[in-house]
Write an enzyme that holds these catalytic residues in place. Structure first.
Site, short mmCIF file in Angstrom:
data_model
loop_
_atom_site.label_atom_id
_atom_site.label_comp_id
_atom_site.label_asym_id
_atom_site.label_seq_id
_atom_site.Cartn_x
_atom_site.Cartn_y
_atom_site.Cartn_z
N LYS B 104 -46.28 49.85 23.85
CA LYS B 104 -47.49 50.19 24.59
C LYS B 104 -48.48 49.06 24.41
O LYS B 104 -48.62 48.50 23.32
CB LYS B 104 -48.08 51.49 24.05
N PHE B 107 -52.60 47.31 28.94
CA PHE B 107 -52.46 47.32 30.40
C PHE B 107 -51.27 48.14 30.87
O PHE B 107 -51.03 48.25 32.05
CB PHE B 107 -52.34 45.89 30.92
N ASP B 219 -48.93 32.82 23.49
CA ASP B 219 -49.16 34.06 22.75
C ASP B 219 -47.92 34.41 21.93
O ASP B 219 -47.48 35.56 21.91
CB ASP B 219 -49.52 35.19 23.72
#
Lengths: 342, 488
Positions: B104, B107, B219
């Site tokens: 989860k 977004f 990231d």
């Protein structure tokens, strides 16, 4: 339209005189379907419930083409005379000006249309139908969508008839198989519903990966695929017998919409909205595909013949394409000349 | 300049798009972009198809193939046909049976699903359109789609298709049942040097693979290092990947830094661990794990964790591929030490520490690191211009003494240190499923597009689009379908 001109056109494209018909362009190229409750079918087949007398049989016949005949006639008629035979309004529509017949893509459009050697014909036709329908749908949306005030660009006032220029209008069959005239936006709505219904029908356009097939390779000796007399396009991949003829009808319907968009909406709104090159490229690709796959007869192309001539003359259509074969180079060259490009 | 010409109707002196309503102009944009996308995709697919055909013909010429020629040809044709059918298939949520939520984020969420048609399990990521638009995340999701779509690497999670409905974007990806590196770190707390070397080497391969495609991940963190069923690594979550396309650029970190320190952005419902106040020592590992779990929750926020991000991304001096190597250094540090080098109890402090890394970076006294390991980390957590990999790319890092003896090209063939024990193809034991809300279907969205058989759907779309055009436009060109060798 007089028989004289359509006769010339038909002969120029090698079609038989039979196809030259009366004023309303309402030729019966494919079988109608009867199950829809409301207006039954997009094809105006007058009072005919069967498809027995129609051109399209289950096995696609070779479309009538005769380039040699076309060439002989071209030798005697000048480009100007041929253009005159099209009975185009003067001045000619903007989209016949080669400066506005340009594209968003360069290169050989045929790379997108040519059937890969391993892919079975029916599968390829199904793929092309869906791709072209998705393309056309976006253009239809522009003229069809209603603004807040409920008005659409193509409406009963701008286009009270589904037409493609002064010489061609199209009718729809109602549930009693009577051809009726409709405003263009209503025609497009019914047509859209009809085509979506076909494309979404899993029996007609199966998407189950289990039933796929392939195209035989003649150079591999063991490949034996002919099962006897009862063969049809797509049979081996699970497409039904009437698949090819339904696809021909879909292509014909799509052609009619393109023709209407050019004749009625090229400037308003497509030129104003900077979409004319997009329209040109999608239509060009459409014509090349439809003719290559024998999905459109040359006689059906009539309302857009001069643009086809132009694209053949200016090199947009590759010389080995069917669309090029169906074009009249002299007429196309004359158009180029008139636009100051030849 | 086009001359006026009396033979043809004149073009209007000016194009007047403003003469048309907003609806027409929106449809214009869509039409414009879709036509462009159609030809771009069409040409690409035709080219790839030709390559497959040539490849097939080459194989047929091989005399050793002999009697199998017919079979080869047949399989080639059938896989092309399956792909064409796949392209024709209308993708929608109802084609999938949801099994479990396995991840989860702010977004959206990731669910394990089973595809009705082929019965196989996949990971389906759903992103809410409204959230994406209001948080200006469109460049990010576009970046993810592009990176995954273009990649065909065994080191990158495979994207099969993308589709959308009125509320959501969906990415259908391969399901990697081994969970992620974060879960392994939570479970084992620290890794031995050998195990760290294995994951570090695989991460180098994965990062190199996306760099070769022209993408910067930006990231990379343990949550994005996924573990496949054999225990090998694949890189995921390309939301921040930066391709060379301008549309992926985003200055969102800089904006974040300009904001004042948040009074309290600790994850709710969790006992926060004030890392600044406690001395980070080996004996506090349990608390570190607590912190790790709470960081998992942080993934559900819009910002995410900054722990592994290089300073140059925040300071706006510009950055390049080497920012991903900083992240690698931070992860190696965490594997060996037990926590990431700039761990704090809130993001703001972490940002501050990273920007001032010269003062704040250190190895704890009570953790022994081999000098090679420490040297490698220091060569990655350092100024961009002197960072290992900034000149010679991945090769520079592979050549570091820490990796002496590692055969990078055969990594995927060696036995991984942790192989997931799986009971079935829907085994989610490696995912924190208990911490995630498990609902039927997808939450905050349409559970399914029920009752719409295709015909009605398109027919009604034609009359009235229930999707507002504003919601639709930015997502044009998003849809993607991969040709899969498994079509065979």
């Amino acid at each position: 339209m007089s028989n004289l001109f359509s006769g010339i056109n038909a002969r120029l494209r090698g079609a038989t005189a039979k196809h030259a018909d009366k004023d309303k362009d309402s030729k019966p190229p494919a079988s109608p379907t009867t199950k829809d409750g409301f207006l039954a079918s997009p094809i105006s087949v007058k009072k005919s419930k069967s498809s027995s007398n129609l051109v399209v049989s289950t096995k696609l016949p070779p479309l009538p083409t005769s380039p040699s005949l076309s060439q002989t006639i071209s030798l005697s008629a000048t480009g100007e005379e041929i253009l005159a035979s099209y009975r185009l309004p003067k001045p000619y529509p903007l989209w016949l000006n080669a400066n506005y017949a340009k594209h968003i893509v360069k290169g050989n459009f045929m790379t997108l249309s040519a059937r890969p050697k391993v892919v079975e014909q029916g599968e390829w036709i199904a793929h092309q139908v869906v791709e072209h329908w998705r393309n056309l749908w976006n253009f239809i949306q522009v003229v069809y969508a209603k603004e807040q005030d409920g008005k659409s660009i193509c409406n009963i006032n701008t286009c009270p008839k589904m037409s493609a220029g002064p010489n061609h209008s199209y009718t729809w069959l109602n549930s009693r198989y009577e051809p009726i005239e409709l405003p263009a936006h209503e025609y497009m709505q019914l047509m859209q519903r009809w085509i979506s219904g076909k494309i979404d029908d899993q029996k007609l356009f199966p998407t189950d990966p289990q039933t796929v097939s392939y195209a035989p390779n003649p150079s591999i000796a063991n490949t034996t695929l002919l099962t006897g007399g009862d063969e049809w396009i797509g049979k081996r991949s699970g497409f039904p017998k009437d698949f090819a003829s339904i696809c021909q009808t879909i292509f014909l319907q799509m052609f009619r919409v393109y023709a209407h968009l050019y004749w009625a909406h090229f400037v308003d709104p497509f030129y104003h909205l900077n979409l004319e090159k997009q329209l040109n490229s999608c239509f060009c690709h459409f014509i090349l595909t439809a003719t290559t796959l024998d999905m459109l007869k040359p006689s059906a192309l009539e309302p857009m013949q001069p643009l086809i001539d132009l694209w053949a003359a200016n090199g947009t259509f590759p010389p080995d394409s069917k669309a090029y074969e169906y074009a009249n180079l002299k007429a196309g060259n004359r158009l180029l000349q008139l636009a100051g490009l030849a | 300049m086009i001359m006026d010409n009396f033979e043809f109707a004149p073009a209007p002196p000016q194009r007047c798009p403003e003469a048309y309503g907003p609806r027409a102009n929106n449809n214009q944009k869509r039409c414009f972009q879709l036509a462009q996308a159609f030809f771009k995709d069409g040409v690409r697919r035709a080219r790839e198809r030709n390559e497959r055909q040539l490849d097939l013909e080459r194989r047929l010429e091989d005399p050793a193939v002999g009697p199998r020629r017919e079979q080869l040809w047949k399989l080639g044709g059938m896989s092309e046909a399956k792909y064409l059918r796949f392209l024709r298939t209308k993708e929608e949520l109802s084609n999938y049976i949801p099994i479990k939520t396995i991840g989860k984020g702010y977004f959206g969420e990731v669910k394990l699903v089973r595809k009705k048609q082929d019965g196989k399990v996949y990971a389906l990521k759903r992103l809410a359109k409204t959230e994406m638009v209001s948080h200006e995340q469109l460049p990010r999701v576009r970046a993810e789609r592009d990176a995954l779509a273009e990649s065909d690497s065994e080191w990158v999670v495979k994207l099969y298709t993308t589709f959308q409905d009125s509320t959501s974007l969906y990415l259908l990806m391969e399901y990697l049942p081994g969970g992620d590196l974060m879960a392994l770190l939570i479970k084992y707390q620290i890794f031995s040097e050998d195990i760290t070397r294995f994951y570090a080497a695989e991460m180098i391969m994965a990062i190199e693979a996306i760099h070769n495609l022209g993408f910067i991940h930006r990231d990379i963190k343990p949550d994005n290092i996924l573990i496949d069923r054999e225990g090998h690594v694949k890189l995921a979550d390309f939301g921040l990947s930066k391709g060379f396309s301008k549309s992926h650029d985003h200055s969102y970190y800089r904006e974040l830094l300009q904001k004042p320190a948040p009074p309290n952005n600790k994850p709710a419902n969790r006992n926060s661990v004030n890392l600044d106040e406690i001395a980070l020592t080996v004996s506090n590992r349990a608390q570190i794990n607590e912190w790790r779990r709470s960081r998992r929750l942080m993934a559900y926020s819009a910002v995410g964790t900054p722990d592994y991000i290089a300073p140059e991304l925040f300071t706006g001096q510009g950055y390049s591929f080497e920012i991903d190597w900083w992240s690698l250094g931070a992860i190696i540090y965490e594997c060996l030490v037990g926590w990431p080098p700039f761990a704090s109890d809130n993001s703001y402090d972490t940002y501050r520490k990273i920007v001032n890394w010269r003062q704040t970076f250190f190895f704890p006294d009570d953790v022994y690191l081999h000098p090679n390991a420490a040297h490698l980390i220091r060569s990655l957590i350092c100024d961009a211009s002197s960072r290992l990999g900034s000149r010679g790319g991945a090769a520079e890092i592979k050549a570091h003494p820490f990796f002496a003896g590692v055969d990078f090209n055969s990594l995927r063939r060696i036995e991984a240190p942790f192989r997931p024990h799986l009971e079935s193809d829907e085994d989610t034991s490696c995912f924190p499923v208990d911490e995630l809300p498990q609902g039927e279907g997808f939450s905050n969205g349409p559970t399914n597009t029920n009752g719409t058989n295709g015909h009605q759907a398109t027919a009604s779309n034609f009359q009235e689009e229930e999707v507002t055009p504003e919601m639709c436009l930015p997502f044009i060109g998003y849809t993607f379908k991969r040709f899969e060798k498994t079509f065979m």
